[in-house]
Design an enzyme around this catalytic site. Structure first.
Site, PDB file in Angstrom:
ATOM      1  CG  HIS A 172     103.334  32.810  27.442  1.00 56.25           C
ATOM      2  ND1 HIS A 172     102.345  33.004  26.496  1.00 56.25           N
ATOM      3  CD2 HIS A 172     104.369  32.203  26.786  1.00 56.25           C
ATOM      4  CE1 HIS A 172     102.748  32.518  25.328  1.00 56.25           C
ATOM      5  NE2 HIS A 172     103.969  32.030  25.481  1.00 56.25           N
ATOM      6  CB  CYS A 198      98.322  38.071  25.461  1.00 54.35           C
ATOM      7  SG  CYS A 198      98.496  37.043  26.917  1.00 54.35           S
TER       8      CYS A 198
HETATM    9  N1  ARG Z   1      96.754  30.831  22.535  1.00 49.87           N
HETATM   10  C1  ARG Z   1      98.009  31.486  22.723  1.00 49.87           C
HETATM   11  C2  ARG Z   1      99.068  30.479  23.102  1.00 49.87           C
HETATM   12  O1  ARG Z   1      98.789  29.584  23.865  1.00 49.87           O
HETATM   13  C3  ARG Z   1      97.897  32.558  23.754  1.00 49.87           C
HETATM   14  C4  ARG Z   1      99.126  33.409  23.878  1.00 49.87           C
HETATM   15  C5  ARG Z   1      99.015  34.444  24.926  1.00 49.87           C
HETATM   16  N2  ARG Z   1     100.089  35.347  24.895  1.00 49.87           N
HETATM   17  C6  ARG Z   1     100.804  35.735  25.935  1.00 49.87           C
HETATM   18  N3  ARG Z   1     101.680  36.687  25.782  1.00 49.87           N
HETATM   19  N4  ARG Z   1     100.679  35.161  27.108  1.00 49.87           N
HETATM   20  O2  ARG Z   1     100.181  30.547  22.651  1.00 49.87           O
END
Ligand code: ARG
Length: 274
Positions: free
Chosen positions: A169, A267
């Site tokens: 991300h 996150c």
């Molecule tokens: N386990 C989640 C995923 O892979 C983690 C999300 C993390 N969020 C973020 N804004 N980077 O989607």
């Protein structure tokens, strides 16, 4: 020491990690079967919420839904700008029901939520700064969503390609230090981006704080800034030093339990921008 920085009060949305777990693996940080200490996750989350409130920010919470272990990552639910909410459409089927759960909160809070047609993971990949929205792609949010964001907000969207799966991300590789005015600025890890996207960032933010791979691996770029305080993982030691040198006040917060799902401070934090 750099200049003294001014903070602005923020409104944050978070989700209590009562049902947080690692039940599937959709990024390289996740291992199915990793035991999660829910008590520790709750303590770390409460410390985060407490730190925001202690620094004068408003924190609201969305009710956690059983069976949605990643719902704690509120940043992925939407992008809220100018009081308008652009919702989410998750790539992983396991996370898709989160959109409706958050949508309910937004509706109750008085927001009309735009439902994206393309895959779009909210502030995970959409980062407003200055006159732009920086928009990640490569692993999650689709380029078609970038165009939807542009049409919805009428704001220039700058597409950036992520190339290292550990930084899946945009908010794992880049965060905003100052989001408004002539001092709008970011910190980022160049190694997470394609060469062309790196050149775009150099052009737009010549004064950016550059982070090392170690800082990025410590989730130091998954930070939240109010313009003065930077809520940051204590493991990002070099980055913390560099931020202090620029006049920011680092507030170290350990969210280690969330690392098991590939998450950190940002996150867990959705910003509701008026
Ligand atoms: N386990 C989640 C995923 O892979 C983690 C999300 C993390 N969020 C973020 N804004 N980077 O989607």
């Amino acid at each position: 020491m750099g200049p003294s920085r001014a903070r602005r009060s923020r409104r944050y949305l978070t989700c209590e990690p009562r049902h947080f777990d690692v039940l599937y693996a959709i990024n390289p940080w996740m291992r199915v079967g990793t035991p999660v200490d829910t008590g520790l996750a709750l303590t770390q989350w409460r410390t985060l919420v407490g730190a925001y409130r202690d620094h004068g920010h408003t924190v609201e919470t969305v009710p956690p839904v059983p069976g949605l272990p990643d719902m704690v990552f509120a940043a992925n639910a939407a992008l809220v700008l100018g009081g308008r909410a652009f919702g989410s459409r998750f790539r992983a089927p396991q996370r898709r029901p989160e959109s409706a759960a958050y949508g309910l909160w937004f509706k109750t809070a008085g927001f009309d939520v735009h439902e994206p047609r393309a895959v779009c993971e909210g502030e995970g990949d959409l980062v407003p700064v200055g006159p732009y929205v920086l928009a990640g792609t490569g692993f999650r949010t689709a380029p078609a969503a970038h165009a939807e964001v542009r049409e919805f907000f009428g704001v220039p969207v700058i597409g950036l390609r992520l190339t290292d799966p550990r930084f899946y991300h945009l908010d794992t590789a880049l965060f905003v230090l100052e989001d408004e005015g002539p001092d709008a600025n970011i910190a980022y890890y160049p190694g997470a981006f394609s060469p062309g996207s790196r050149a775009v960032l150099e052009r737009l933010f010549p004064d950016a704080v550059i982070a090392s791979e170690d800082d990025a691996l410590a989730f130091g770029l998954n930070s939240v800034s109010d313009g003065r305080h930077v809520f940051i993982d204590p493991g990002a030691r070099d980055l913390i030093r560099r931020l202090a040198h620029r006049g920011y006040v680092p507030v170290p917060l350990d969210l280690s339990e969330f690392r098991k799902a590939g998450g950190g401070i940002k996150c867990c934090t959705q910003e509701i921008r008026p």
